[in-house]
Design a protein around this motif. Structure first.
Motif, PDB file in Angstrom:
ATOM      1  N   ARG A   1     -66.421  -0.044   2.040  1.00 47.74           N
ATOM      2  CA  ARG A   1     -66.611  -1.493   2.073  1.00 47.74           C
ATOM      3  C   ARG A   1     -65.289  -2.218   2.263  1.00 47.74           C
ATOM      4  NH1 ARG A   1     -69.870  -5.170  -2.452  1.00 47.74           N
ATOM      5  NH2 ARG A   1     -69.381  -7.205  -1.521  1.00 47.74           N
ATOM      6  N   LEU A   2     -64.235  -1.715   1.665  1.00 44.38           N
ATOM      7  CA  LEU A   2     -62.914  -2.336   1.839  1.00 44.38           C
ATOM      8  C   LEU A   2     -62.464  -2.286   3.300  1.00 44.38           C
ATOM      9  CD1 LEU A   2     -61.064  -0.921  -1.298  1.00 44.38           C
ATOM     10  CD2 LEU A   2     -61.578  -3.330  -0.874  1.00 44.38           C
ATOM     11  N   LEU A   3     -62.891  -1.265   4.022  1.00 48.63           N
ATOM     12  CA  LEU A   3     -62.427  -1.059   5.394  1.00 48.63           C
ATOM     13  C   LEU A   3     -63.385  -1.623   6.446  1.00 48.63           C
ATOM     14  CD1 LEU A   3     -60.950   2.561   5.115  1.00 48.63           C
ATOM     15  CD2 LEU A   3     -59.704   0.421   5.392  1.00 48.63           C
ATOM     16  N   ARG A   4     -64.274  -2.511   6.052  1.00 46.61           N
ATOM     17  CA  ARG A   4     -65.146  -3.147   7.023  1.00 46.61           C
ATOM     18  C   ARG A   4     -64.330  -3.967   8.010  1.00 46.61           C
ATOM     19  NH1 ARG A   4     -70.167  -0.892   7.423  1.00 46.61           N
ATOM     20  NH2 ARG A   4     -71.020  -0.489   5.345  1.00 46.61           N
ATOM     21  N   HIS A   5     -64.767  -3.948   9.289  1.00 52.85           N
ATOM     22  CA  HIS A   5     -64.025  -4.651  10.336  1.00 52.85           C
ATOM     23  C   HIS A   5     -64.059  -6.162  10.121  1.00 52.85           C
ATOM     24  CE1 HIS A   5     -62.306  -5.115  14.397  1.00 52.85           C
ATOM     25  NE2 HIS A   5     -63.079  -6.195  14.472  1.00 52.85           N
ATOM     26  N   HIS A   6     -65.202  -6.686   9.705  1.00 51.01           N
ATOM     27  CA  HIS A   6     -65.340  -8.127   9.508  1.00 51.01           C
ATOM     28  C   HIS A   6     -65.007  -8.481   8.056  1.00 51.01           C
ATOM     29  CE1 HIS A   6     -67.102  -8.487  13.465  1.00 51.01           C
ATOM     30  NE2 HIS A   6     -67.972  -7.527  13.169  1.00 51.01           N
ATOM     31  N   PRO A   7     -64.079  -9.419   7.824  1.00 51.11           N
ATOM     32  CA  PRO A   7     -63.651  -9.748   6.464  1.00 51.11           C
ATOM     33  C   PRO A   7     -64.798 -10.117   5.533  1.00 51.11           C
ATOM     34  CG  PRO A   7     -62.205 -10.775   8.063  1.00 51.11           C
ATOM     35  CD  PRO A   7     -63.341 -10.185   8.845  1.00 51.11           C
ATOM     36  N   GLU A   8     -65.814 -10.830   6.055  1.00 48.28           N
ATOM     37  CA  GLU A   8     -66.909 -11.284   5.194  1.00 48.28           C
ATOM     38  C   GLU A   8     -67.758 -10.134   4.669  1.00 48.28           C
ATOM     39  OE1 GLU A   8     -68.243 -11.662   9.536  1.00 48.28           O
ATOM     40  OE2 GLU A   8     -66.434 -12.087   8.342  1.00 48.28           O
ATOM     41  N   GLU A   9     -67.611  -8.936   5.245  1.00 45.09           N
ATOM     42  CA  GLU A   9     -68.371  -7.778   4.791  1.00 45.09           C
ATOM     43  C   GLU A   9     -67.635  -6.989   3.706  1.00 45.09           C
ATOM     44  OE1 GLU A   9     -69.215  -5.457   8.237  1.00 45.09           O
ATOM     45  OE2 GLU A   9     -70.609  -6.922   9.104  1.00 45.09           O
ATOM     46  N   ARG A  10     -66.400  -7.353   3.432  1.00 40.78           N
ATOM     47  CA  ARG A  10     -65.619  -6.669   2.390  1.00 40.78           C
ATOM     48  C   ARG A  10     -65.921  -7.303   1.027  1.00 40.78           C
ATOM     49  NH1 ARG A  10     -60.357  -7.895   5.990  1.00 40.78           N
ATOM     50  NH2 ARG A  10     -61.087  -6.823   7.885  1.00 40.78           N
ATOM     51  N   TYR A  11     -65.264  -6.795   0.004  1.00 48.20           N
ATOM     52  CA  TYR A  11     -65.360  -7.449  -1.297  1.00 48.20           C
ATOM     53  C   TYR A  11     -64.755  -8.845  -1.187  1.00 48.20           C
ATOM     54  CZ  TYR A  11     -66.537  -2.915  -3.350  1.00 48.20           C
ATOM     55  OH  TYR A  11     -67.160  -1.732  -3.668  1.00 48.20           O
ATOM     56  N   GLY A  12     -65.203  -9.746  -2.054  1.00 45.19           N
ATOM     57  CA  GLY A  12     -64.760 -11.125  -1.957  1.00 45.19           C
ATOM     58  C   GLY A  12     -63.436 -11.414  -2.622  1.00 45.19           C
ATOM     59  N   SER A  13     -62.962 -10.528  -3.493  1.00 48.66           N
ATOM     60  CA  SER A  13     -61.703 -10.771  -4.208  1.00 48.66           C
ATOM     61  C   SER A  13     -61.222  -9.478  -4.838  1.00 48.66           C
ATOM     62  CB  SER A  13     -61.898 -11.834  -5.301  1.00 48.66           C
ATOM     63  OG  SER A  13     -62.769 -11.341  -6.317  1.00 48.66           O
ATOM     64  N   ALA A  14     -59.966  -9.493  -5.288  1.00 44.36           N
ATOM     65  CA  ALA A  14     -59.404  -8.333  -6.000  1.00 44.36           C
ATOM     66  C   ALA A  14     -60.173  -8.079  -7.293  1.00 44.36           C
ATOM     67  CB  ALA A  14     -57.927  -8.567  -6.290  1.00 44.36           C
ATOM     68  N   ALA A  15     -60.628  -9.155  -7.930  1.00 41.52           N
ATOM     69  CA  ALA A  15     -61.375  -9.004  -9.181  1.00 41.52           C
ATOM     70  C   ALA A  15     -62.687  -8.258  -8.945  1.00 41.52           C
ATOM     71  CB  ALA A  15     -61.642 -10.379  -9.793  1.00 41.52           C
ATOM     72  N   GLU A  16     -63.344  -8.508  -7.806  1.00 42.23           N
ATOM     73  CA  GLU A  16     -64.592  -7.804  -7.501  1.00 42.23           C
ATOM     74  C   GLU A  16     -64.339  -6.310  -7.300  1.00 42.23           C
ATOM     75  OE1 GLU A  16     -67.070  -9.277  -4.413  1.00 42.23           O
ATOM     76  OE2 GLU A  16     -66.991 -11.365  -5.093  1.00 42.23           O
ATOM     77  N   VAL A  17     -63.254  -5.977  -6.645  1.00 37.47           N
ATOM     78  CA  VAL A  17     -62.935  -4.562  -6.442  1.00 37.47           C
ATOM     79  C   VAL A  17     -62.644  -3.897  -7.787  1.00 37.47           C
ATOM     80  CG1 VAL A  17     -61.494  -2.918  -5.193  1.00 37.47           C
ATOM     81  CG2 VAL A  17     -61.946  -5.161  -4.201  1.00 37.47           C
ATOM     82  N   GLN A  18     -61.892  -4.596  -8.632  1.00 35.19           N
ATOM     83  CA  GLN A  18     -61.562  -4.043  -9.948  1.00 35.19           C
ATOM     84  C   GLN A  18     -62.831  -3.788 -10.751  1.00 35.19           C
ATOM     85  OE1 GLN A  18     -58.189  -3.321 -11.196  1.00 35.19           O
ATOM     86  NE2 GLN A  18     -59.622  -2.115 -12.398  1.00 35.19           N
ATOM     87  N   ALA A  19     -63.787  -4.717 -10.666  1.00 38.72           N
ATOM     88  CA  ALA A  19     -65.049  -4.539 -11.385  1.00 38.72           C
ATOM     89  C   ALA A  19     -65.811  -3.322 -10.877  1.00 38.72           C
ATOM     90  CB  ALA A  19     -65.908  -5.803 -11.244  1.00 38.72           C
ATOM     91  N   ALA A  20     -65.704  -3.062  -9.575  1.00 39.73           N
ATOM     92  CA  ALA A  20     -66.380  -1.893  -9.001  1.00 39.73           C
ATOM     93  C   ALA A  20     -65.701  -0.591  -9.426  1.00 39.73           C
ATOM     94  CB  ALA A  20     -66.407  -2.006  -7.479  1.00 39.73           C
ATOM     95  N   LEU A  21     -64.402  -0.635  -9.672  1.00 42.91           N
ATOM     96  CA  LEU A  21     -63.663   0.572 -10.025  1.00 42.91           C
ATOM     97  C   LEU A  21     -63.708   0.897 -11.516  1.00 42.91           C
ATOM     98  CD1 LEU A  21     -60.414   0.272  -7.837  1.00 42.91           C
ATOM     99  CD2 LEU A  21     -62.363   1.797  -7.482  1.00 42.91           C
TER     100      LEU A  21
END
Length: 506
Positions: free
Chosen positions: A243-263
């Motif tokens: 998901r982080l490597l999606r070509h279109h920015p809107e398809e990635r996580y919305g913020s660093a906090a969202e990624v942290q929550a996923a991890l």
């Protein structure tokens, strides 16, 4: 095009920074290691940039300096000085020297997938920095997350270096005017089709995670990647990277906090309880209840470049007035022991065997190079009244245990008002609990800074250390402060009789 450097070894910049060697080179800059002539023991990284056909203008160089000055985070380098472009186009940025190896160097020497627990830990630390940068108004976009900009400092810690192409988010639409970033790690929008944003940094994070998970083989998503990664890393980490490597920015996580929550759930799964009870390295530290008269002082810095070694040398010099004193270099990467030995040309101690480096005596202090597993220094003829351990910034096996178990733990922190929070961040990262017997010292810090930090920490003993260029000087304002800090005065006598405390187990 490589920058043609103008600095050379031995050259002094600004009457203060003596160049000792070249650290690295890039397309538009060179980085040198320099020693501070005013504050003995301090080392800095000097970034030299030169204007080349207008590709890297004076405005961009000044912008990097201004950006760094505005930042204050324990995982980012601190700027110390800035020399704007001269008539030949050369400018210099003086910043913290970060000891360690880059992620690129590490992966080149260890070409294998990193364990999932390490990948998640590194990701969490990078997300902490990105959240800090993106929380500015307007957000600061790093734009160049890549292995050579990640410095591994030991003890599972890292720092983010080189802000050469970072900038604040523009409010106007359109593409970036400059196509900057490292191919393979930069988001697609940095090379046309849009403007970089905090989501661009999240793409760079995904590229780094894939790089670590594939043993340095890949940094961009390709067909069949799931199969290549399965079995190397936790399965639940794969969709996060995708998901982080999606070509279109809107398809990635919305913020660093969202990624942290996923991890976070993955981090809990990867935790290994057996590590929590791993035995500490063999090192018998004398406690306050010991009958021996030896006093062990452990000096540890919360960050590089604060004067930890200068403080430990000054402590040793002061204590040598009251009893036989040993200074011990425990940090494996430090070269201070060899530098002092070369400077002093002092004779080696006789009768010492089985040590990595033969100890020597100079200016009434014995100097040793050991590791925590070697134990305390031992002389065959008499015992030490004081042992001063220079732990550097820790980051190696046994350092934290030695610091916590010593009789006089001394934590060296920054005395700058804007860096007082660094100590709080360090306590959180190190997972150590502040103890009443700790001494926290602020080299060159003001009494007001000491009071402010003491108030923030609660019951801590915080001391501001006055400036003294020569740590071996007995006369001056520094010695009395050290004596007060360590509760050691001339009214107390210290025994030099042998004690079993120094006898190693066989």
């Amino acid at each position: 095009m490589d920058c043609t450097g103008r600095l050379s070894t031995g050259q002094i910049l600004g009457g203060r920074y003596c160049v000792t060697g070249l650290i690295g080179t890039g397309g538009m800059s060179r980085v040198y290691l320099a020693e501070d002539l005013r504050l003995q023991g301090k080392r800095w990284a000097v970034k030299e940039s030169v204007l080349q056909d207008g590709s890297y203008g004076a405005g961009a160089i000044a912008a990097e300096a201004g950006l760094l000055i505005s930042l204050n985070h324990p995982k980012l380098p601190r700027i110390a000085d800035f020399f704007p472009p001269d008539r030949d186009g050369y400018s210099y940025l003086v910043m913290d020297y970060i000891e360690g190896v880059t992620l690129h160097q590490y992966m080149a020497e260890h070409p294998a997938a990193l364990p999932g627990v390490r990948i998640i830990s590194y990701a969490s630390q990078l997300l902490e920095v990105l959240h800090y940068l993106h929380s500015h108004h307007p957000p600061i976009i790093y734009r160049d997350l890549k292995p050579s900009n990640i410095m591994l400092t030991g003890h599972g810690e890292l720092m983010l270096i080189d802000f050469g192409i970072a900038r604040k988010l523009r409010s106007s639409p359109g593409e970036d005017t400059e196509k900057l970033g490292t191919v393979g790690f930069a988001a697609p929008e940095q090379y046309g089709g849009g403007q970089s944003s905090p989501l661009s940094d999240l793409y760079g994070l995904g590229a780094l995670l894939l790089y670590m998970a594939s043993g340095g083989e890949f940094s961009s998503w390709q067909p069949g990647m799931e199969g290549k990664l399965r079995g190397r890393i936790p399965d639940r980490l794969i969709p996060v990277i995708r998901r982080l490597l999606r070509h279109h920015p809107e398809e990635r996580y919305g913020s660093a906090a969202e990624v942290q929550a996923a991890l976070e759930p993955l981090g809990a799964e990867q935790a290994q309880p057996s590590h929590e009870h791993a035995p500490e390295p063999h090192f018998r530290v004398p406690s306050a209840s010991s009958k021996s008269k030896v006093i062990v002082v452990a000096v540890l810095g919360v960050a590089p470049g604060l004067g930890t070694t200068h403080t430990s040398l000054a402590v040793s010099s002061h204590l040598s007035r009251f009893g036989l004193t040993a200074w011990v270099e425990y940090s494996p990467d430090s070269q201070v022991f060899n530098r002092i030995k070369g400077m002093s040309e002092a004779p080696e101690l006789g009768g010492i065997r089985h040590t990595p480096e033969p100890p020597f005596t100079w200016s009434e202090v014995d100097y040793w190079k050991l590791s925590p597993s070697d134990g305390l220094p031992e002389r065959p003829d008499r015992s030490y009244a004081f042992v001063v351990l220079d732990l550097g910034t820790g980051g190696y096996e046994g350092a934290m245990a030695v610091f916590s178990g010593s009789e006089r733990p001394v934590l060296v922190a920054s005395g700058a008002d804007w860096r007082l929070e660094d100590t709080l961040h360090w306590l959180r990262r190190s997972r150590l609990t502040l103890q009443p017997d700790w001494r926290i010292c602020l080299p060159l810090g003001s009494p007001q800074s000491a009071l402010l930090l003491s108030s923030a920490l609660g019951f801590a003993k915080v001391f501001s250390l006055p400036a003294q260029q020569d740590p071996f000087q007995h006369k001056g304002k520094l010695g009395p402060v050290i004596g007060e800090m360590l509760d050691i005065t001339s009214s107390t006598r210290y025994s030099g009789k042998r004690s079993g405390i120094f006898q190693k187990k066989h």
